[in-house]
Design an enzyme around this catalytic site. Structure first.
Site, PDB file in Angstrom:
ATOM      1  N   ASP A  96      -4.242 -22.580   4.006  1.00 52.87           N
ATOM      2  CA  ASP A  96      -5.694 -22.773   4.079  1.00 52.87           C
ATOM      3  C   ASP A  96      -6.170 -23.630   5.261  1.00 52.87           C
ATOM      4  O   ASP A  96      -7.338 -23.566   5.638  1.00 52.87           O
ATOM      5  CB  ASP A  96      -6.213 -23.406   2.781  1.00 52.87           C
TER       6      ASP A  96
ATOM      7  N   GLY B 158       0.819 -23.742  -3.593  1.00 57.75           N
ATOM      8  CA  GLY B 158       1.031 -22.389  -3.059  1.00 57.75           C
ATOM      9  C   GLY B 158       2.036 -22.425  -1.918  1.00 57.75           C
ATOM     10  O   GLY B 158       1.989 -23.319  -1.075  1.00 57.75           O
TER      11      GLY B 158
ATOM     12  N   ASP C  34      -3.403 -30.298  -0.793  1.00 57.54           N
ATOM     13  CA  ASP C  34      -4.078 -31.518  -1.258  1.00 57.54           C
ATOM     14  C   ASP C  34      -3.758 -31.873  -2.710  1.00 57.54           C
ATOM     15  O   ASP C  34      -3.671 -33.050  -3.064  1.00 57.54           O
ATOM     16  CB  ASP C  34      -5.583 -31.454  -1.007  1.00 57.54           C
TER      17      ASP C  34
ATOM     18  N   THR D 295       0.242 -25.412   3.686  1.00 61.32           N
ATOM     19  CA  THR D 295      -0.734 -24.549   3.009  1.00 61.32           C
ATOM     20  C   THR D 295      -1.337 -23.600   4.036  1.00 61.32           C
ATOM     21  O   THR D 295      -1.582 -24.016   5.179  1.00 61.32           O
ATOM     22  CB  THR D 295      -1.880 -25.348   2.336  1.00 61.32           C
TER      23      THR D 295
ATOM     24  N   ARG E 242      -9.283 -20.302  -0.696  1.00 58.87           N
ATOM     25  CA  ARG E 242      -9.882 -21.026  -1.821  1.00 58.87           C
ATOM     26  C   ARG E 242     -11.322 -21.408  -1.503  1.00 58.87           C
ATOM     27  O   ARG E 242     -12.159 -20.545  -1.371  1.00 58.87           O
ATOM     28  CB  ARG E 242      -9.045 -22.253  -2.163  1.00 58.87           C
TER      29      ARG E 242
ATOM     30  N   ASP F 107      -6.895 -26.720   5.303  1.00 55.69           N
ATOM     31  CA  ASP F 107      -8.085 -27.431   4.832  1.00 55.69           C
ATOM     32  C   ASP F 107      -7.835 -28.918   4.572  1.00 55.69           C
ATOM     33  O   ASP F 107      -8.370 -29.488   3.629  1.00 55.69           O
ATOM     34  CB  ASP F 107      -8.606 -26.755   3.549  1.00 55.69           C
TER      35      ASP F 107
ATOM     36  N   ARG G 108       2.744 -25.009  -9.370  1.00 53.11           N
ATOM     37  CA  ARG G 108       1.572 -25.876  -9.516  1.00 53.11           C
ATOM     38  C   ARG G 108       1.769 -26.566 -10.868  1.00 53.11           C
ATOM     39  O   ARG G 108       1.455 -25.991 -11.910  1.00 53.11           O
ATOM     40  CB  ARG G 108       0.284 -25.044  -9.518  1.00 53.11           C
TER      41      ARG G 108
HETATM   42  O1  F6P Z   1      -3.908 -22.728  -1.375  1.00 51.33           O
HETATM   43  C1  F6P Z   1      -3.348 -21.539  -0.945  1.00 51.33           C
HETATM   44  C2  F6P Z   1      -3.938 -20.365  -1.684  1.00 51.33           C
HETATM   45  O2  F6P Z   1      -3.297 -19.202  -1.209  1.00 51.33           O
HETATM   46  C3  F6P Z   1      -5.448 -20.239  -1.609  1.00 51.33           C
HETATM   47  O3  F6P Z   1      -5.879 -19.654  -0.404  1.00 51.33           O
HETATM   48  C4  F6P Z   1      -5.719 -19.400  -2.832  1.00 51.33           C
HETATM   49  O4  F6P Z   1      -7.021 -19.613  -3.306  1.00 51.33           O
HETATM   50  C5  F6P Z   1      -4.716 -19.915  -3.819  1.00 51.33           C
HETATM   51  O5  F6P Z   1      -3.657 -20.465  -3.074  1.00 51.33           O
HETATM   52  C6  F6P Z   1      -4.185 -18.891  -4.762  1.00 51.33           C
HETATM   53  O6  F6P Z   1      -3.298 -19.517  -5.635  1.00 51.33           O
HETATM   54  P1  F6P Z   1      -2.334 -18.752  -6.658  1.00 51.33           P
HETATM   55  O7  F6P Z   1      -1.262 -18.086  -5.859  1.00 51.33           O
HETATM   56  O8  F6P Z   1      -1.792 -19.851  -7.510  1.00 51.33           O
HETATM   57  O9  F6P Z   1      -3.181 -17.782  -7.386  1.00 51.33           O
END
Ligand code: F6P
Length: 323
Positions: free
Chosen positions: A128, A11, A103, A126, A172, A130, A72
């Site tokens: 997050d 992300g 991660d 990120t 997440r 995390d 991703r």
């Molecule tokens: O890891 C960053 C994040 O924004 C999380 O907070 C969220 O769950 C996820 O990515 C959403 O991913 P995507 O944009 O691929 O739906």
């Protein structure tokens, strides 16, 4: 080391561009040439490489998103994908790689680096926050400020209508965005996956609170066990539909966009700078972090999610301050 590559993966997060800029300019300073790889590990597999010069990264510091684009990658988890990626790096005479991501990015980097004995250094990008091995990740500060700005606006309308709002934020399976932004907006309650709080018990606590305070904001992390904001609204409605006029607001991907805060620009610059110097010093398979203001190096294998590591005193404080 004569040539390195940089990519962003997973992300996107505000500040990634500032990190790319730091990687490029630090490399040039050390007379190391640098290529950018588009669309994360997918671009590595497809050989989507671009030469980066000092002017390529002019005027990007203040922009959200990532100029290199991100993905991703499903292909990079396969042996064939990794082999293709290695072949492309060799073809372009690249001797070291800097990956900016979370991660999932580091898991891939660890495997790839071990399989081909290839030096990879990571910068944590990120929203997050995390990851073990850094106090803050690139993008987290901007994201929580975005949440605060949005929820302040929601508070205006909640207060005018005497409504209870359930606001779902990203993260997440980590509650760090919810916790910090919740404190920042003076939320009446915060629900995060790490604490497994019962929704009914939370509501009973709110009921015992001030009666002259009509609007209520409950911040819910998207990974909360009881469910997302709509599920929680249903639980609350069962018992409290007479007491509260309930609305749900899901902030979504707006939390990932926007111009990075100064905190994120500085963090990203320091990390990108340190990543190049780490590669040049012969380091590999490590994530750059900043702990207590100093640069720290954490092996990829340890820089995994820390989902339990929240300060319980902060939640106790929220309960007391929101009375
Ligand atoms: O890891 C960053 C994040 O924004 C999380 O907070 C969220 O769950 C996820 O990515 C959403 O991913 P995507 O944009 O691929 O739906």
């Amino acid at each position: 080391m004569k040539k390195i590559a940089v990519l962003t993966s997973g992300g996107d997060s505000p500040g990634m561009n500032a990190c790319i800029r730091a990687v490029v300019r630090t490399s040039i300073y050390h007379k190391v040439s640098v290529v950018g790889i588009k669309r994360g590990y997918d671009g590595l597999i497809d050989g989507d490489f671009i030469a980066l010069e000092s002017k390529s990264v002019s005027n990007i510091m203040q922009r959200g998103g990532t100029m290199l684009k991100t993905a991703r990658s499903k292909r990079f988890v396969t042996k064939e994908g990794m082999q293709e990626a290695y072949y492309n790096l060799k073809k372009h005479d690249v001797e070291g790689l800097i990956v900016i991501g979370g991660d999932g990015t580091f898991k891939g980097a660890e495997e790839f680096g071990a399989m081909f004995n290839f030096p990879v250094i990571g910068c944590p990008g990120t929203i997050d926050n995390d990851l073990i091995g850094t106090d803050y990740t690139i993008g987290y500060d901007t994201a929580i400020n975005t949440v605060v700005e949005a929820v302040d606006k929601i508070r205006d309308t909640a207060e005018s209508h005497d409504r209870l709002f359930i606001v779902e934020v990203m993260g997440r399976d980590a509650g760090l965005i919810a916790l910090r932004s919740g404190i920042g907006v003076g939320a009446e309650a915060i629900l995060i996956p790490e604490t497994k709080r019962d929704v009914n018990t939370m509501m009973e606590r709110l009921e015992r609170g001030r009666k002259d305070k009509a609007s209520k904001i409950i911040i819910v992390a998207e990974g909360e066990e009881a469910g997302g904001a709509f599920e929680i609204a249903e639980i609350i409605k069962k018992k409290f539909s007479q007491t509260y006029d309930i609305r749900v607001s899901i902030l979504g991907h707006m939390q990932r966009g926007g111009s990075p805060s100064c905190m994120d620009r500085v963090l990203a610059s320091r990390m990108g700078f340190a990543a190049v110097e780490a590669l040049m010093a012969g380091r590999k398979a490590e994530m750059i972090g900043i702990i207590n203001r100093d640069i720290a190096y954490t092996p990829f294998a340890q820089a995994v999610k820390h989902i339990e590591d929240l300060n319980p005193q902060l939640l106790r404080m929220v309960d007391i301050l929101s009375l």
